[in-house]
Design a protein around this motif. Structure first.
Motif, PDB file in Angstrom:
ATOM      1  N   GLY A 229       0.825  -1.203   0.000  1.00 39.18           N
ATOM      2  CA  GLY A 229       0.000   0.000   0.000  1.00 39.18           C
ATOM      3  C   GLY A 229       0.856   1.247   0.000  1.00 39.18           C
ATOM      4  O   GLY A 229       0.615   2.195  -0.748  1.00 39.18           O
TER       5      GLY A 229
ATOM      6  N   ALA B 190       2.991   1.372  -3.593  1.00 34.24           N
ATOM      7  CA  ALA B 190       2.139   1.612  -4.762  1.00 34.24           C
ATOM      8  C   ALA B 190       1.328   2.883  -4.584  1.00 34.24           C
ATOM      9  O   ALA B 190       1.151   3.663  -5.520  1.00 34.24           O
ATOM     10  CB  ALA B 190       1.225   0.421  -4.990  1.00 34.24           C
ATOM     11  N   GLY B 191       0.855   3.105  -3.353  1.00 42.62           N
ATOM     12  CA  GLY B 191       0.015   4.274  -3.084  1.00 42.62           C
ATOM     13  C   GLY B 191       0.748   5.581  -3.289  1.00 42.62           C
ATOM     14  O   GLY B 191       0.241   6.483  -3.960  1.00 42.62           O
TER      15      GLY B 191
ATOM     16  N   SER C 137      -9.768   5.801  -4.575  1.00 44.27           N
ATOM     17  CA  SER C 137      -9.709   5.008  -3.368  1.00 44.27           C
ATOM     18  C   SER C 137      -8.383   5.245  -2.647  1.00 44.27           C
ATOM     19  O   SER C 137      -7.377   5.588  -3.256  1.00 44.27           O
ATOM     20  CB  SER C 137      -9.860   3.543  -3.756  1.00 44.27           C
ATOM     21  OG  SER C 137      -9.251   2.738  -2.795  1.00 44.27           O
ATOM     22  N   ILE C 138      -8.412   5.064  -1.358  1.00 47.71           N
ATOM     23  CA  ILE C 138      -7.204   5.279  -0.555  1.00 47.71           C
ATOM     24  C   ILE C 138      -6.481   3.940  -0.406  1.00 47.71           C
ATOM     25  O   ILE C 138      -7.105   2.892  -0.491  1.00 47.71           O
ATOM     26  CB  ILE C 138      -7.620   5.877   0.802  1.00 47.71           C
ATOM     27  CG1 ILE C 138      -6.445   6.556   1.482  1.00 47.71           C
ATOM     28  CG2 ILE C 138      -8.215   4.811   1.703  1.00 47.71           C
ATOM     29  CD1 ILE C 138      -6.877   7.490   2.553  1.00 47.71           C
ATOM     30  N   ASP C 139      -5.161   3.995  -0.215  1.00 43.78           N
ATOM     31  CA  ASP C 139      -4.441   2.721  -0.075  1.00 43.78           C
ATOM     32  C   ASP C 139      -4.422   2.231   1.375  1.00 43.78           C
ATOM     33  O   ASP C 139      -4.776   2.949   2.304  1.00 43.78           O
ATOM     34  CB  ASP C 139      -3.031   2.817  -0.665  1.00 43.78           C
ATOM     35  CG  ASP C 139      -2.174   3.833   0.055  1.00 43.78           C
ATOM     36  OD1 ASP C 139      -1.910   3.638   1.240  1.00 43.78           O
ATOM     37  OD2 ASP C 139      -1.791   4.840  -0.579  1.00 43.78           O
ATOM     38  N   TYR C 140      -3.997   0.993   1.521  1.00 51.47           N
ATOM     39  CA  TYR C 140      -4.041   0.299   2.804  1.00 51.47           C
ATOM     40  C   TYR C 140      -3.249   1.026   3.892  1.00 51.47           C
ATOM     41  O   TYR C 140      -3.700   1.157   5.024  1.00 51.47           O
ATOM     42  CB  TYR C 140      -3.467  -1.108   2.594  1.00 51.47           C
ATOM     43  CG  TYR C 140      -3.865  -2.105   3.640  1.00 51.47           C
ATOM     44  CD1 TYR C 140      -5.089  -2.752   3.566  1.00 51.47           C
ATOM     45  CD2 TYR C 140      -3.007  -2.414   4.686  1.00 51.47           C
ATOM     46  CE1 TYR C 140      -5.462  -3.664   4.528  1.00 51.47           C
ATOM     47  CE2 TYR C 140      -3.371  -3.333   5.642  1.00 51.47           C
ATOM     48  CZ  TYR C 140      -4.597  -3.956   5.556  1.00 51.47           C
ATOM     49  OH  TYR C 140      -4.957  -4.856   6.500  1.00 51.47           O
TER      50      TYR C 140
ATOM     51  N   ARG D 258      -4.945   4.225   4.970  1.00 48.48           N
ATOM     52  CA  ARG D 258      -6.153   3.933   5.738  1.00 48.48           C
ATOM     53  C   ARG D 258      -5.784   3.653   7.185  1.00 48.48           C
ATOM     54  O   ARG D 258      -6.452   4.106   8.108  1.00 48.48           O
ATOM     55  CB  ARG D 258      -6.868   2.726   5.114  1.00 48.48           C
ATOM     56  CG  ARG D 258      -8.234   2.486   5.690  1.00 48.48           C
ATOM     57  CD  ARG D 258      -9.006   1.485   4.877  1.00 48.48           C
ATOM     58  NE  ARG D 258      -9.277   1.974   3.536  1.00 48.48           N
ATOM     59  CZ  ARG D 258      -9.234   1.226   2.454  1.00 48.48           C
ATOM     60  NH1 ARG D 258      -8.923  -0.054   2.546  1.00 48.48           N
ATOM     61  NH2 ARG D 258      -9.516   1.728   1.291  1.00 48.48           N
TER      62      ARG D 258
ATOM     63  N   LYS E 101      -8.145  -2.954  -5.615  1.00 44.72           N
ATOM     64  CA  LYS E 101      -7.629  -1.601  -5.821  1.00 44.72           C
ATOM     65  C   LYS E 101      -7.605  -0.814  -4.520  1.00 44.72           C
ATOM     66  O   LYS E 101      -6.805   0.081  -4.340  1.00 44.72           O
ATOM     67  CB  LYS E 101      -8.513  -0.901  -6.865  1.00 44.72           C
ATOM     68  CG  LYS E 101      -7.872   0.273  -7.555  1.00 44.72           C
ATOM     69  CD  LYS E 101      -6.887  -0.147  -8.604  1.00 44.72           C
ATOM     70  CE  LYS E 101      -5.937   0.973  -8.960  1.00 44.72           C
ATOM     71  NZ  LYS E 101      -6.284   1.681 -10.158  1.00 44.72           N
ATOM     72  N   ASN E 102      -8.494  -1.205  -3.593  1.00 45.32           N
ATOM     73  CA  ASN E 102      -8.539  -0.537  -2.296  1.00 45.32           C
ATOM     74  C   ASN E 102      -7.248  -0.709  -1.513  1.00 45.32           C
ATOM     75  O   ASN E 102      -6.970   0.032  -0.588  1.00 45.32           O
ATOM     76  CB  ASN E 102      -9.702  -1.076  -1.469  1.00 45.32           C
ATOM     77  CG  ASN E 102     -10.928  -0.213  -1.593  1.00 45.32           C
ATOM     78  OD1 ASN E 102     -10.808   0.982  -1.802  1.00 45.32           O
ATOM     79  ND2 ASN E 102     -12.089  -0.801  -1.485  1.00 45.32           N
ATOM     80  N   LEU E 103      -6.467  -1.733  -1.854  1.00 43.93           N
ATOM     81  CA  LEU E 103      -5.210  -1.965  -1.144  1.00 43.93           C
ATOM     82  C   LEU E 103      -4.143  -0.988  -1.591  1.00 43.93           C
ATOM     83  O   LEU E 103      -3.348  -0.507  -0.786  1.00 43.93           O
ATOM     84  CB  LEU E 103      -4.726  -3.399  -1.388  1.00 43.93           C
ATOM     85  CG  LEU E 103      -5.628  -4.501  -0.858  1.00 43.93           C
ATOM     86  CD1 LEU E 103      -5.073  -5.842  -1.266  1.00 43.93           C
ATOM     87  CD2 LEU E 103      -5.748  -4.404   0.652  1.00 43.93           C
ATOM     88  N   VAL E 104      -4.109  -0.712  -2.888  1.00 40.79           N
ATOM     89  CA  VAL E 104      -3.040   0.143  -3.396  1.00 40.79           C
ATOM     90  C   VAL E 104      -3.482   1.581  -3.663  1.00 40.79           C
ATOM     91  O   VAL E 104      -2.666   2.440  -3.927  1.00 40.79           O
ATOM     92  CB  VAL E 104      -2.418  -0.441  -4.690  1.00 40.79           C
ATOM     93  CG1 VAL E 104      -1.711  -1.737  -4.392  1.00 40.79           C
ATOM     94  CG2 VAL E 104      -3.454  -0.654  -5.762  1.00 40.79           C
TER      95      VAL E 104
END
Lengths: 158, 104
Positions: A21, A24-25, A73-76, A79, B40-43
């Motif tokens: 997360g 990549a995020g 969306s937000i990453d892990y 979050r 996709k929520n993970l990244v």
């Protein structure tokens, strides 16, 4: 040490997701911001206002609705940061950048549509955000944010 | 049908008002897309499936609103507003409303 990790697969999965997360995020966010800034410079000539505006007769050739939207969306990792932030309070930077990206992207898509159809100006910009997706109805969990931007595009007579 | 979100149609004069018209739709995407969105929520990043879904639904809601306006004899809808709400997990409602008018 290795044995400890082998005995707790949950922890390993958690750490892997966290690392994934984070890597990549932040890469995706950096790239997205770069592309947003580039397109914002390209579209800077097209004025967007939140006022309704009025024009002398004969000035306007066409008026129509334009809109743009995006779901981000937000990453892990972020979050988790946000959940930790809930304990101490204060600015939740992770979510600030999330909604900022979503709104700017939505505005850019709206502007791109307006420019494609020959508009010279966008009146009465409105922004709307909503949380959607599978986490939407759970408490304390923002899954993904949708931003919509819409306004009235004006095509002027030459 | 002319659609605007300002109080009038710039460059045209309103000759008749018909009142509020509205359109709404509730949509859900199939499981495959939800699963992809979960990944996709993970990244992080854009969930294209959902963006597409909401775009389609908004067009549908606007279509329904325009149809209602057309039945009243209007040729434009002004002051359009959108609203989104998540009705259930994985389903989103899109709602559009505005004032039906006739312009010259």
């Amino acid at each position: 040490m290795v044995e400890f990790f082998l005995q707790s697969p949950d922890l390993v999965i958690f750490l892997v997701l966290l690392a994934l997360g984070y890597a990549a995020g932040s890469l995706a966010e950096k790239r997205h911001y770069k592309s947003i800034e580039k397109r914002e410079r390209e579209l800077v000539r097209l004025a967007v206002v939140t006022a309704e505006g009025s024009f002398p007769p004969g000035r306007v050739r066409q008026a129509f609705l334009v809109s743009g939207s995006t779901v981000v969306s937000i990453d892990y990792f972020k979050r988790l940061l946000a959940i930790l932030r809930n304990i101490f309070g204060g600015r939740v930077k992770a979510y600030e950048s999330l909604v900022d990206r979503a709104r700017r992207e939505a505005i850019l898509r709206m502007k791109a549509e307006a420019q494609q159809r020959g508009a010279g100006m966008i009146l009465n910009l409105r922004l709307e955000t909503a949380t959607i997706g599978r986490n939407a109805n759970r408490k304390n969990q923002v899954g993904s944010v949708e931003a919509i931007a819409y306004g009235t595009a004006i095509v002027f007579n030459k | 049908m002319i659609l605007t979100n300002v109080g009038s149609v710039p460059g045209k004069k309103i000759v008749e008002h018909f009142g509020i018209v509205q359109g709404s739709t509730v949509r859900a995407k199939h499981i495959g897309r939800d699963f992809m969105a979960g990944l996709k929520n993970l990244v992080g990043g854009e969930l294209k499936g959902y963006t597409e879904l909401l775009q389609e639904s908004r067009n549908e809601a606007m279509q329904r609103m325009s149809d209602q306006a057309r039945q009243m004899g209007a040729n434009a809808v002004v002051n359009i507003r959108f609203a989104t709400s998540s009705v259930a997990q994985g389903a989103a409602e899109l709602f559009a409303y505005g004032t039906a008018v006739r312009v010259e």
